[in-house]
Motif scaffolding. Structure first.
Motif, PDB file in Angstrom:
ATOM      1  N   HIS A  65       0.869  -1.169   0.000  1.00 53.67           N
ATOM      2  CA  HIS A  65       0.000   0.000   0.000  1.00 53.67           C
ATOM      3  C   HIS A  65       0.910   1.224   0.000  1.00 53.67           C
ATOM      4  O   HIS A  65       1.467   1.608   1.029  1.00 53.67           O
ATOM      5  N   LEU A  66       1.080   1.845  -1.176  1.00 52.61           N
ATOM      6  CA  LEU A  66       2.072   2.908  -1.349  1.00 52.61           C
ATOM      7  C   LEU A  66       1.772   4.169  -0.549  1.00 52.61           C
ATOM      8  O   LEU A  66       2.695   4.822  -0.060  1.00 52.61           O
ATOM      9  N   ILE A  67       0.514   4.519  -0.394  1.00 52.88           N
ATOM     10  CA  ILE A  67       0.169   5.740   0.346  1.00 52.88           C
ATOM     11  C   ILE A  67       0.557   5.586   1.820  1.00 52.88           C
ATOM     12  O   ILE A  67       1.155   6.494   2.413  1.00 52.88           O
ATOM     13  N   ASP A  68       0.282   4.417   2.406  1.00 55.31           N
ATOM     14  CA  ASP A  68       0.695   4.159   3.793  1.00 55.31           C
ATOM     15  C   ASP A  68       2.222   4.164   3.920  1.00 55.31           C
ATOM     16  O   ASP A  68       2.770   4.705   4.878  1.00 55.31           O
ATOM     17  N   PHE A  69       2.882   3.573   2.931  1.00 50.79           N
ATOM     18  CA  PHE A  69       4.348   3.514   2.946  1.00 50.79           C
ATOM     19  C   PHE A  69       4.962   4.912   2.949  1.00 50.79           C
ATOM     20  O   PHE A  69       5.859   5.206   3.722  1.00 50.79           O
ATOM     21  N   THR A  70       4.456   5.808   2.109  1.00 53.03           N
ATOM     22  CA  THR A  70       5.009   7.169   2.060  1.00 53.03           C
ATOM     23  C   THR A  70       4.637   7.975   3.295  1.00 53.03           C
ATOM     24  O   THR A  70       5.431   8.793   3.746  1.00 53.03           O
ATOM     25  N   LYS A  71       3.456   7.747   3.865  1.00 49.20           N
ATOM     26  CA  LYS A  71       3.075   8.456   5.097  1.00 49.20           C
ATOM     27  C   LYS A  71       3.967   8.047   6.261  1.00 49.20           C
ATOM     28  O   LYS A  71       4.373   8.896   7.061  1.00 49.20           O
ATOM     29  N   ASN A  72       4.285   6.758   6.352  1.00 49.90           N
ATOM     30  CA  ASN A  72       5.133   6.262   7.442  1.00 49.90           C
ATOM     31  C   ASN A  72       6.590   6.721   7.317  1.00 49.90           C
ATOM     32  O   ASN A  72       7.292   6.833   8.312  1.00 49.90           O
ATOM     33  N   ASN A  73       7.045   6.947   6.093  1.00 44.05           N
ATOM     34  CA  ASN A  73       8.442   7.303   5.839  1.00 44.05           C
ATOM     35  C   ASN A  73       8.531   8.639   5.106  1.00 44.05           C
ATOM     36  O   ASN A  73       9.270   8.791   4.147  1.00 44.05           O
ATOM     37  N   ARG A  74       7.784   9.624   5.576  1.00 41.39           N
ATOM     38  CA  ARG A  74       7.579  10.886   4.864  1.00 41.39           C
ATOM     39  C   ARG A  74       8.832  11.630   4.389  1.00 41.39           C
ATOM     40  O   ARG A  74       8.937  11.920   3.216  1.00 41.39           O
ATOM     41  N   PRO A  75       9.809  11.940   5.195  1.00 42.82           N
ATOM     42  CA  PRO A  75      10.880  12.775   4.642  1.00 42.82           C
ATOM     43  C   PRO A  75      11.747  12.058   3.592  1.00 42.82           C
ATOM     44  O   PRO A  75      12.255  12.685   2.686  1.00 42.82           O
ATOM     45  N   ILE A  76      11.847  10.741   3.707  1.00 42.50           N
ATOM     46  CA  ILE A  76      12.733   9.989   2.811  1.00 42.50           C
ATOM     47  C   ILE A  76      11.969   9.474   1.588  1.00 42.50           C
ATOM     48  O   ILE A  76      12.511   9.419   0.496  1.00 42.50           O
ATOM     49  N   ALA A  77      10.711   9.113   1.782  1.00 37.23           N
ATOM     50  CA  ALA A  77       9.910   8.532   0.701  1.00 37.23           C
ATOM     51  C   ALA A  77       9.020   9.586   0.058  1.00 37.23           C
ATOM     52  O   ALA A  77       8.541  10.497   0.720  1.00 37.23           O
ATOM     53  N   SER A  78       8.837   9.449  -1.260  1.00 38.60           N
ATOM     54  CA  SER A  78       7.920  10.339  -1.976  1.00 38.60           C
ATOM     55  C   SER A  78       7.127   9.522  -2.989  1.00 38.60           C
ATOM     56  O   SER A  78       7.645   8.591  -3.588  1.00 38.60           O
ATOM     57  N   TYR A  79       5.857   9.900  -3.152  1.00 38.96           N
ATOM     58  CA  TYR A  79       4.982   9.192  -4.084  1.00 38.96           C
ATOM     59  C   TYR A  79       4.118  10.209  -4.807  1.00 38.96           C
ATOM     60  O   TYR A  79       3.336  10.919  -4.187  1.00 38.96           O
ATOM     61  N   GLU A  80       4.312  10.322  -6.107  1.00 41.56           N
ATOM     62  CA  GLU A  80       3.522  11.217  -6.953  1.00 41.56           C
ATOM     63  C   GLU A  80       2.848  10.371  -8.027  1.00 41.56           C
ATOM     64  O   GLU A  80       3.412  10.153  -9.101  1.00 41.56           O
ATOM     65  N   PRO A  81       1.630   9.867  -7.756  1.00 44.39           N
ATOM     66  CA  PRO A  81       0.979   8.960  -8.715  1.00 44.39           C
ATOM     67  C   PRO A  81       0.697   9.595 -10.083  1.00 44.39           C
ATOM     68  O   PRO A  81       0.581   8.894 -11.068  1.00 44.39           O
ATOM     69  N   GLU A  82       0.617  10.947 -10.136  1.00 48.09           N
ATOM     70  CA  GLU A  82       0.369  11.613 -11.416  1.00 48.09           C
ATOM     71  C   GLU A  82       1.615  11.575 -12.303  1.00 48.09           C
ATOM     72  O   GLU A  82       1.526  11.653 -13.519  1.00 48.09           O
ATOM     73  N   LEU A  83       2.800  11.497 -11.664  1.00 50.23           N
ATOM     74  CA  LEU A  83       4.058  11.528 -12.410  1.00 50.23           C
ATOM     75  C   LEU A  83       4.644  10.146 -12.659  1.00 50.23           C
ATOM     76  O   LEU A  83       5.173   9.872 -13.737  1.00 50.23           O
ATOM     77  N   HIS A  84       4.602   9.273 -11.641  1.00 47.54           N
ATOM     78  CA  HIS A  84       5.245   7.959 -11.745  1.00 47.54           C
ATOM     79  C   HIS A  84       4.488   6.959 -10.873  1.00 47.54           C
ATOM     80  O   HIS A  84       4.093   7.292  -9.756  1.00 47.54           O
TER      81      HIS A  84
END
Length: 188
Positions: free
Chosen positions: A116-135
């Motif tokens: 679940h990518l949204i949960d993954f980026t929320k848990n690791n916010r400063p290091i992880a980024s998720y832009e579904p519109e771009l990639h």
């Protein structure tokens, strides 16, 4: 790794990029005319030379710098680089194989679960980024390993790092973070 799941993850190395120097000036026109499996790109100022075994493509510049791509291990990259140097010696250049360095390793790994990518980026916010519109993948950068991990929702992971050891360490480091964000299995 999780104690209930003792299966080892298969990390498949898809590309190793290495550089080396010949310590002599190379005449690209001579390489293009007399070499085998060669593509001359005068507009870019380089020659592409391909080897069949190991399957490697090399970009050769007149300064003597050569970049090899396409190997599937560090040893294969070194063997291919030495074979390229030997090919150039046979064309009459005074090539000395020096300054060999593996610059980049690309590997893929498949997790045994979806993420679940949204949960993954929320848990690791400063290091992880998720832009579904771009990639479609979440990016996770590990600064001290100089590795970048792309995590897809299917559980497929692409890792880029400076060497094979750092890539393996990056996968070991990201597994527990992905495990806590796995999608529940669908009951059919």
């Amino acid at each position: 790794m999780d104690s209930s799941n003792d299966d080892a993850l298969d990390i498949i190395i898809t590309n190793v990029v290495a550089t080396f120097r010949t310590r002599c000036h190379l005449n690209l026109r001579t390489i293009a005319l007399e070499g085998i499996n060669v593509i001359y790109k005068p507009e870019l100022g380089k020659v592409l030379m391909k080897l069949r075994k190991p399957k490697i493509t090399a970009s050769i510049w007149s300064s003597g710098k050569i970049i090899c791509t396409g190997a599937t291990s560090e040893d294969e990259a070194k063997l291919g680089a030495r074979r390229l140097a030997r090919c150039l010696q046979k064309l009459g250049f005074k090539v000395r194989f020096s300054a060999f360095k593996v610059v980049n390793v690309l590997a893929v790994c498949s997790m045994p679960f979806a993420v679940h990518l949204i949960d993954f980026t929320k848990n690791n916010r400063p290091i992880a980024s998720y832009e579904p519109e771009l990639h479609p993948a979440a990016m996770y950068r590990i600064k001290h390993l100089k590795a970048t991990v792309q995590v897809f929702s299917t559980g497929s992971v692409t890792v880029t790092g400076p060497n094979v050891q750092n890539v393996a360490t990056a996968v070991e480091q990201i597994y527990p973070l992905l495990f806590e964000c796995q999608k529940p299995l669908c009951k059919s």
